[in-house]
Enzyme design. Structure first.
Site, PDB file in Angstrom:
ATOM      1  N   ARG A 123      23.356  38.175 -59.489  1.00  0.00           N
ATOM      2  CA  ARG A 123      22.179  37.802 -60.265  1.00  0.00           C
ATOM      3  C   ARG A 123      22.540  36.975 -61.500  1.00  0.00           C
ATOM      4  NH1 ARG A 123      17.977  39.715 -59.511  1.00  0.00           N
ATOM      5  NH2 ARG A 123      18.367  41.961 -59.465  1.00  0.00           N
ATOM      6  N   TYR A 124      23.634  37.356 -62.137  1.00  0.00           N
ATOM      7  CA  TYR A 124      24.044  36.702 -63.384  1.00  0.00           C
ATOM      8  C   TYR A 124      25.161  35.705 -63.083  1.00  0.00           C
ATOM      9  CZ  TYR A 124      21.649  40.748 -65.444  1.00  0.00           C
ATOM     10  OH  TYR A 124      20.725  41.705 -65.790  1.00  0.00           O
ATOM     11  N   ARG A 127      29.094  37.448 -63.056  1.00  0.00           N
ATOM     12  CA  ARG A 127      29.433  38.806 -62.637  1.00  0.00           C
ATOM     13  C   ARG A 127      28.568  39.257 -61.465  1.00  0.00           C
ATOM     14  NH1 ARG A 127      26.451  38.289 -67.012  1.00  0.00           N
ATOM     15  NH2 ARG A 127      25.005  39.873 -67.776  1.00  0.00           N
ATOM     16  N   CYS A 136      25.906  59.341 -52.776  1.00  0.00           N
ATOM     17  CA  CYS A 136      26.175  59.849 -54.128  1.00  0.00           C
ATOM     18  C   CYS A 136      26.513  61.333 -54.034  1.00  0.00           C
ATOM     19  CB  CYS A 136      24.945  59.679 -55.015  1.00  0.00           C
ATOM     20  SG  CYS A 136      24.671  57.979 -55.547  1.00  0.00           S
ATOM     21  N   CYS A 140      19.512  61.441 -57.775  1.00  0.00           N
ATOM     22  CA  CYS A 140      18.562  61.386 -58.876  1.00  0.00           C
ATOM     23  C   CYS A 140      17.214  61.002 -58.274  1.00  0.00           C
ATOM     24  CB  CYS A 140      18.968  60.317 -59.886  1.00  0.00           C
ATOM     25  SG  CYS A 140      20.678  60.448 -60.438  1.00  0.00           S
ATOM     26  N   CYS A 143      16.012  57.306 -58.492  1.00  0.00           N
ATOM     27  CA  CYS A 143      17.027  56.307 -58.117  1.00  0.00           C
ATOM     28  C   CYS A 143      16.412  54.938 -57.867  1.00  0.00           C
ATOM     29  CB  CYS A 143      17.769  56.766 -56.865  1.00  0.00           C
ATOM     30  SG  CYS A 143      18.979  55.544 -56.296  1.00  0.00           S
ATOM     31  N   ARG A 145      17.764  52.550 -56.403  1.00  0.00           N
ATOM     32  CA  ARG A 145      18.201  52.031 -55.103  1.00  0.00           C
ATOM     33  C   ARG A 145      17.869  53.011 -53.984  1.00  0.00           C
ATOM     34  NH1 ARG A 145      23.134  50.271 -57.296  1.00  0.00           N
ATOM     35  NH2 ARG A 145      21.923  48.751 -58.486  1.00  0.00           N
ATOM     36  N   ASP A 304      12.927  52.094 -63.962  1.00  0.00           N
ATOM     37  CA  ASP A 304      12.446  51.051 -63.059  1.00  0.00           C
ATOM     38  C   ASP A 304      11.175  51.514 -62.343  1.00  0.00           C
ATOM     39  OD1 ASP A 304      14.492  49.262 -63.667  1.00  0.00           O
ATOM     40  OD2 ASP A 304      15.829  50.094 -62.140  1.00  0.00           O
ATOM     41  N   ASP A 341      14.874  46.331 -66.974  1.00  0.00           N
ATOM     42  CA  ASP A 341      15.347  45.477 -65.894  1.00  0.00           C
ATOM     43  C   ASP A 341      14.080  44.838 -65.332  1.00  0.00           C
ATOM     44  OD1 ASP A 341      17.048  44.262 -64.040  1.00  0.00           O
ATOM     45  OD2 ASP A 341      18.302  46.061 -63.922  1.00  0.00           O
ATOM     46  N   LYS A 348      18.349  42.334 -66.834  1.00  0.00           N
ATOM     47  CA  LYS A 348      18.125  43.205 -67.983  1.00  0.00           C
ATOM     48  C   LYS A 348      17.674  42.395 -69.203  1.00  0.00           C
ATOM     49  CE  LYS A 348      21.817  46.248 -66.367  1.00  0.00           C
ATOM     50  NZ  LYS A 348      22.252  45.410 -65.216  1.00  0.00           N
TER      51      LYS A 348
HETATM   52  C1  LIG Z   1      23.303  45.608 -64.565  1.00  0.00           C
HETATM   53  C2  LIG Z   1      23.820  44.580 -63.664  1.00  0.00           C
HETATM   54  C3  LIG Z   1      25.015  43.902 -63.950  1.00  0.00           C
HETATM   55  C4  LIG Z   1      25.833  44.178 -65.202  1.00  0.00           C
HETATM   56  O1  LIG Z   1      25.111  43.845 -66.341  1.00  0.00           O
HETATM   57  P1  LIG Z   1      25.777  43.970 -67.801  1.00  0.00           P
HETATM   58  O2  LIG Z   1      24.656  43.677 -68.755  1.00  0.00           O
HETATM   59  O3  LIG Z   1      26.878  42.963 -67.848  1.00  0.00           O
HETATM   60  O4  LIG Z   1      26.307  45.364 -67.928  1.00  0.00           O
HETATM   61  C5  LIG Z   1      25.436  42.947 -63.071  1.00  0.00           C
HETATM   62  N1  LIG Z   1      24.728  42.646 -61.965  1.00  0.00           N
HETATM   63  C6  LIG Z   1      23.570  43.259 -61.677  1.00  0.00           C
HETATM   64  C7  LIG Z   1      22.819  42.853 -60.460  1.00  0.00           C
HETATM   65  C8  LIG Z   1      23.076  44.254 -62.502  1.00  0.00           C
HETATM   66  O5  LIG Z   1      21.927  44.881 -62.207  1.00  0.00           O
END
Ligand SMILES: *Cc1c(COP(=O)(O)O)cnc(C)c1O
Length: 395
Positions: A123-124, A127, A136, A140, A143, A145, A304, A341, A348
């Site tokens: 998404r980002y 990362r 798990c 929870c 959850c 997911r 969420d 989120d 986020k």
């Molecule tokens: C939460 C999340 C991350 C990590 O986010 P940070 O703000 O760097 O901790 C990375 N990818 C996805 C899809 C996430 O939901």
């Protein structure tokens, strides 16, 4: 009430062996025993708790949505006579899980649409989230997911490990890989090490993290052998998930201590939950206990919009109010970032109390934690001449 008093004097309590008096320490301290002896049925719950009608109905529902499972370690934290126990609300299903609220979604964070490879969420820009298992230690009820986790829902997770590694090798912009699931710490040491080793063979991946609730649900999993293995893959960080101060038991504190001693920086991700931690005093106790365990509160999540979680959700204002009750009043290290989120896949987004009362091209007017007002100039002030300054000095 008496328990609360005890908790505030003795801040870390062991609840073992609790409902399992016949089990010796060798079994109790073995994570495989904890995993095998989880409470997963209505009968298992009813033999130890007085269930309400809502809970009994919830358990029947859970079979087709999100499985019921609670480790003996965590189960012992439940107050048997209190249907509103904050631990119980997190893991014992309730009838309300069957309610359909108009805002509910199956995939609230829009993850399925952000998977270039099954099991890898990108998404980002730099990362990725790597879903390495769908299981798990305990489930929870909120959850995010739940559509793919626990093996009973309508969707299944089919992570393609080879495809995922190839994608990561090809995408040199990815410098941070977050292992999640499910819970990566349910994998055996050797399976987990295989994944870490493979990731470490990719030059552009700098930073590894594991998101896990295993240290809380099953602290026995954090063996010295696991820590010795993990520390070979530094920099490796870990985010754990604690919502209520009672979850920080003696065993959990010691497990977190072993991880910290292995040089793993620890963060905590809490979810704001109605009747669990939507209260400033409880949150303050939680973040202070986390610091005692060398865990830095990282995120506080607005829950969420996951299907069947409306009874656990709070207003956004409650989260802002809690952050405001912490900021300035306690250590900055104890204060998590409150985030939503964004529904549909926005990622986020930080949400903060507003401390800016007024802002224009000349100045910013601020309010501090006590509500006092301060002004800071936006533009540098006109320089004062030396002549003028020396006059001032001689005065
Ligand atoms: C939460 C999340 C991350 C990590 O986010 P940070 O703000 O760097 O901790 C990375 N990818 C996805 C899809 C996430 O939901």
């Amino acid at each position: 009430m008496s328990d609360f008093h005890f908790a505030s004097t003795e801040r870390f309590i062991s609840h073992a062996p609790g409902h399992w008096p016949e089990v010796g320490p060798d079994s109790w301290n073995d994570w495989r025993w904890q995993q095998k002896n989880r409470v997963t049925t209505l009968a298992g719950l009813e033999s130890r708790l007085n269930l309400t009608t809502e809970e009994r109905a919830g358990v029947l529902l859970a079979g087709s949505k999100l499985a019921l499972a609670v480790t003996p370690h965590y189960f012992n934290l439940i107050e048997p006579e209190n249907p509103d126990c904050p631990i119980r609300r997190q893991v014992v299903p309730r009838m309300e899980e069957g309610w359909d609220s108009p805002h509910d979604m199956a995939d609230p964070c829009g993850e399925d649409a952000a998977m270039p490879v099954p099991g890898l969420v990108h998404r980002y820009p730099d990362r990725v989230l790597f879903l390495v298992t769908d299981r798990c230690a305990s489930y929870c009820r909120y959850c995010t997911r739940s559509r793919v986790v626990s093996g009973v829902g309508e969707q299944e997770l089919h992570t393609d490990f080879e495809e995922a590694f190839r994608y990561l090798e090809k995408h040199t912009e990815i410098r941070d890989v977050l292992l999640s699931g499910g819970d990566a710490l349910l994998l055996s040491d050797s399976k987990l090490e295989g994944i870490l080793k493979r990731l470490r063979s990719i030059r552009h991946i700098e930073f590894l993290r594991i998101g896990s609730r295993v240290p809380i649900f099953m602290p026995q999993r954090i063996t010295p052998e696991l820590c010795t293995m993990l520390r070979q893959y530094h920099p490796l960080w870990m985010s754990v998930h604690v919502n209520h101060p009672r979850e920080l038991t003696v065993e959990v504190r010691d497990a977190l201590g072993r991880l910290a001693d292995a040089g793993i920086p620890l963060g905590n991700q809490s979810v704001l939950l109605a009747g669990v931690n939507d209260n400033a005093a409880i949150m303050r106790e939680l973040v202070h206990k986390l610091l005692l365990c060398r865990v830095r509160p990282y995120y506080l999540y607005q829950c969420d919009l996951i299907r069947g979680s409306s009874h656990l959700r709070t207003s956004v204002s409650k989260g802002i109010e809690i952050i405001e009750s912490l900021r300035g009043h306690t250590s900055g290290y104890a204060i998590p970032q409150f985030v939503i989120d964004a529904p549909g896949g926005g990622g986020k987004v930080p949400v903060n109390p507003s401390y800016v009362v007024y802002h224009d091209q000349e100045k910013i007017v601020l309010r501090n934690f006590e509500g006092r007002i301060f002004e800071y100039p936006e533009l540098p002030a006109h320089p004062v001449s030396n002549h003028h300054e020396s006059e001032l000095v001689t005065v």
